[in-house]
Design an enzyme around this catalytic site. Structure first.
Site, PDB file in Angstrom:
ATOM      1  N   ASP A  40       0.728  -1.226  -0.050  1.00  0.00           N
ATOM      2  CA  ASP A  40      -0.273  -0.005   0.018  1.00  0.00           C
ATOM      3  C   ASP A  40       0.970   1.160  -0.139  1.00  0.00           C
ATOM      4  O   ASP A  40       2.010   1.144   0.223  1.00  0.00           O
ATOM      5  CB  ASP A  40      -1.081   0.246   1.143  1.00  0.00           C
ATOM      6  CG  ASP A  40      -0.167  -0.197   2.540  1.00  0.00           C
ATOM      7  OD1 ASP A  40       1.099   0.280   2.530  1.00  0.00           O
ATOM      8  OD2 ASP A  40      -0.869  -0.283   3.544  1.00  0.00           O
ATOM      9  N   ASP A  94      -7.469  -7.726   1.035  1.00  0.00           N
ATOM     10  CA  ASP A  94      -6.473  -7.809   1.993  1.00  0.00           C
ATOM     11  C   ASP A  94      -7.362  -7.388   3.476  1.00  0.00           C
ATOM     12  O   ASP A  94      -8.154  -6.807   3.251  1.00  0.00           O
ATOM     13  CB  ASP A  94      -5.437  -7.169   1.869  1.00  0.00           C
ATOM     14  CG  ASP A  94      -5.426  -5.627   2.287  1.00  0.00           C
ATOM     15  OD1 ASP A  94      -5.149  -5.266   3.343  1.00  0.00           O
ATOM     16  OD2 ASP A  94      -6.084  -4.850   1.305  1.00  0.00           O
TER      17      ASP A  94
END
EC number: 2.4.2.29
Length: 382
Positions: A93, A268
């Protein structure tokens, strides 16, 4: 990275991500769940143990790995794959969500975000360009653009300004990614809060820039579940069909099923690992709270239908005992099981799509849980 779409069943999609890495070609079968390795480790697990659960791709955290151990140490090892000894694909991320989580410790400007380092109190700065540079050093197979995660609740005007700035940051992320000569994949992140028209503008802007995949961000931040479903039903059909779709930070097993029902390919969440450490274990018909005293003398396996190391070797009474004594092994065995549960669920979903019986699977899944099937609306995308 290449995305291959094999089959659909309703809105559900069966495909794969294909990566060319120095160690060879790796496929990630989709829909896929990515265990979270925030600091370069899935808590308590070796890479071999994580792989044994069925995981084919992990998520790493740009923000935390930038603060510790930092880019210099990462470069000395080669990249994050070498540092943590996981030589399969990694998605990182961008750090946007972590900055959002800092609340009053951060100040957002057009240039980026100034914030107080939560470790040592120093004032530091993170921009779209810096995020791309960190992820380049991490060797991320999938890089995420730097964006502002719009909070919930947010007014229409705030969500609009936030989304528009995230679009400008998306362009800056894309430009710096190209300048670095990064040959890996770059995903855009669709923002806009719970407002459909803003989500549409965000997606159109990202498609104009051009990305390898598209994530839906800014959900699972406190909004009602109905709003999450509504936004997914609205935006997913508009995402280019030849690109993977990633729902960030989600979630519970039923959230995965509901995401796939609406066309999501990737997920996720810290839930399976965090819940494992807290004694909440996912099983075929719901959740076992292993700290409950009723399991003290229960000699049955955690889940008779599960093929994980924990279920094949240990009883509920043993897991209860380990938790009661605060033994590290208890958290590890729980984590092995929860990760395997998630991977088994995704494998069942993929098989159901292949067999074009995903709707039947959804009914069976909720029947096992003793829950009703949530409604699925057809969004008007005109």
């Amino acid at each position: 990275m290449k995305y291959e779409l094999d089959k659909t069943s309703g809105n559900a999609r069966r495909g794969r991500l294909v990566f060319e890495r120095p160690q060879g070609t790796f496929s990630v079968e989709t829909p896929a769940f990515m265990p979270v390795g925030t600091y370069g480790t899935v808590k308590g697990m070796t890479p071999e143990e994580v792989r044994a659960t069925g995981a084919e791709i992990l998520l790493g955290n740009t923000f935390h790995l930038w603060l510790r151990p930092g880019q210099e140490i990462m470069r000395k090892h080669g990249d994050l794959h070498d540092f943590m000894q996981w030589h399969r694909p990694i998605l990182t991320d961008s750090g946007g969500f972590q900055v959002f989580s800092l609340g009053k410790l951060r100040k957002i400007t057009e240039e980026g975000v100034k914030f107080q380092n939560p470790i040592n109190g120093e004032r530091i700065f993170l921009s779209p360009e810096k995020s791309m540079e960190i992820q380049y050093d991490l060797g991320s197979d999938i890089v995420m653009i730097f964006d502002e995660c719009t909070p919930y609740p947010a007014t229409f005007d705030y969500a609009k300004k936030s989304m528009e700035m995230s679009l400008r940051w998306a362009k800056r992320s894309h430009d710096r990614f190209d300048e670095l000569g990064n040959k890996n994949a770059l995903f855009g992140i669709i923002q806009g809060g719970v407002f459909e028209e803003l989500r549409k503008v965000s997606l159109e802007g990202l498609v104009n820039i051009g990305f390898d995949g598209y994530a839906v961000g800014g959900l699972a931040v406190g909004e009602p579940k109905e709003d999450m479903h509504r936004i997914l039903e609205y935006i997913c059909p508009q995402i280019p069909a030849d690109k993977p779709r990633y729902l960030m930070g989600v979630g519970k097993p039923e959230d995965l099923v509901e995401g796939v029902r609406r066309g999501i390919d990737m997920f996720d969440c810290v839930m399976p690992t965090r819940n494992a450490r807290n004694g909440h274990l996912f099983v075929t018909d719901g959740i076992v709270k292993i700290r409950n005293a009723k399991y003290r003398d229960d000699t049955s396996p955690l889940d008779p239908e599960c093929d994980c190391y924990t279920c094949k070797n240990y009883t509920k009474a043993y897991l209860y005992h380990l938790d009661k004594c605060g033994e590290i092994l208890g958290a590890r065995l729980n984590t092995i099981h929860n990760l395997r549960y998630y991977q088994r669920l995704m494998a069942e979903i993929r098989q159901a799509i292949e067999d074009d019986r995903f709707d039947d699977f959804v009914v069976e899944f909720y029947a096992r849980m003793g829950k009703p099937v949530p409604p699925l609306q057809l969004a008007d995308n005109s």
